[in-house]
Design a protein around this motif. Sequence first.
Motif, PDB file in Angstrom:
ATOM      1  N   TYR A 111       0.687  -1.335   0.043  1.00 35.62           N
ATOM      2  CA  TYR A 111       0.046   0.076  -0.051  1.00 35.62           C
ATOM      3  C   TYR A 111       1.075   1.242   0.187  1.00 35.62           C
ATOM      4  N   ALA A 112       1.920   1.207   0.787  1.00 36.73           N
ATOM      5  CA  ALA A 112       2.831   2.332   0.806  1.00 36.73           C
ATOM      6  C   ALA A 112       3.559   2.775  -0.540  1.00 36.73           C
ATOM      7  N   LEU A 113       4.086   1.697  -1.126  1.00 37.30           N
ATOM      8  CA  LEU A 113       4.611   1.845  -2.570  1.00 37.30           C
ATOM      9  C   LEU A 113       3.420   2.188  -3.575  1.00 37.30           C
ATOM     10  N   SER A 138      -2.749   4.682 -15.414  1.00 42.33           N
ATOM     11  CA  SER A 138      -4.060   4.241 -14.625  1.00 42.33           C
ATOM     12  C   SER A 138      -4.621   2.895 -15.150  1.00 42.33           C
ATOM     13  N   LEU A 139      -4.781   3.280 -16.596  1.00 46.03           N
ATOM     14  CA  LEU A 139      -5.494   2.271 -17.299  1.00 46.03           C
ATOM     15  C   LEU A 139      -4.613   1.084 -17.288  1.00 46.03           C
ATOM     16  N   GLY A 140      -3.219   1.094 -17.274  1.00 42.72           N
ATOM     17  CA  GLY A 140      -2.334  -0.143 -17.072  1.00 42.72           C
ATOM     18  C   GLY A 140      -2.477  -0.705 -15.823  1.00 42.72           C
ATOM     19  N   GLY A 141      -2.594   0.039 -14.689  1.00 41.28           N
ATOM     20  CA  GLY A 141      -2.900  -0.586 -13.419  1.00 41.28           C
ATOM     21  C   GLY A 141      -4.073  -1.152 -13.346  1.00 41.28           C
ATOM     22  N   LEU A 166      -0.176  -6.217  -5.491  1.00 42.84           N
ATOM     23  CA  LEU A 166       0.848  -5.582  -6.056  1.00 42.84           C
ATOM     24  C   LEU A 166       0.723  -5.340  -7.451  1.00 42.84           C
ATOM     25  N   SER A 167      -0.297  -6.066  -8.143  1.00 48.23           N
ATOM     26  CA  SER A 167      -0.354  -5.671  -9.674  1.00 48.23           C
ATOM     27  C   SER A 167      -0.815  -4.239 -10.081  1.00 48.23           C
ATOM     28  N   LEU A 168      -1.507  -3.653  -9.138  1.00 48.90           N
ATOM     29  CA  LEU A 168      -2.074  -2.234  -9.503  1.00 48.90           C
ATOM     30  C   LEU A 168      -0.970  -1.348  -9.569  1.00 48.90           C
ATOM     31  N   VAL A 169      -0.214  -1.383  -8.619  1.00 46.41           N
ATOM     32  CA  VAL A 169       1.331  -0.418  -8.767  1.00 46.41           C
ATOM     33  C   VAL A 169       2.191  -0.649  -9.870  1.00 46.41           C
TER      34      VAL A 169
END
Length: 230
Positions: A111-113, A138-141, A166-169
């Motif tokens: 979450y911090a990352l 944003s779309l990639g995340g 983790l996949s979002l960031v």
Amino acid sequence: MSVPVTLLGGAALGMAAGSLLVPLTRRELTAAVARSSPGDAPIATADLSAPRIAWGHWVALAVVSGLLPAYVLHRVGWSPNALPPLLLLVGLVQLAYCDLTRRLLPKTLVYALSAAVITSGVMVAVFTNEWERLLLASLGGLVSFALLFIVNLMNPRWMAFGDVRLSLVFGFGLAWVSPMALLQAFLYANLLAVVVGFALIVAHRAERRSAVPFGLYMALGAGLVLLTWS
């Protein structure tokens, strides 16, 4: 800017950040082990002792956290656009260590990352008008998160939810570079997972149904892409 100044300046900043992150990594590993849930990758009973980061590992994490971003910074030059991917790279070094040693991706670190990388992207977009880059990131995340979330829903043994977080960031930071960078990182991560998994099965170190620490391979895939970024 000269090569020595770029490399030394980037390495110093990265090593300082890495040194500060190592105690946080140890603390969050301890907390994650204590609250590990069935939704995350299973942990053997023998691994439930409080994690300790050896002095040699501490130094290695700090050095790698400095040298990798410094090399990337040398290739791309000092630019605000380099900030989100570089923050992602430093954080992935810590998370790769966690996944390699404990099969865990501590929530607080993820979450911090995510907050640091996404916030830096928004700030860069505001001050440099990189709105198209922010939109693609944003779309990639979101696409990365959606794909891994679907895999987790299909079978949690294939993809632990820590990897989904983790996949979002992961998607944001790499799509910030370019959508192709994100695709390449996913390709590298999957190839590494297949090759290493097959080697472990052949060596009788794992079984076909063994859980895969995919966060580690995501970090390696991202590292390979960013190290060749120009």
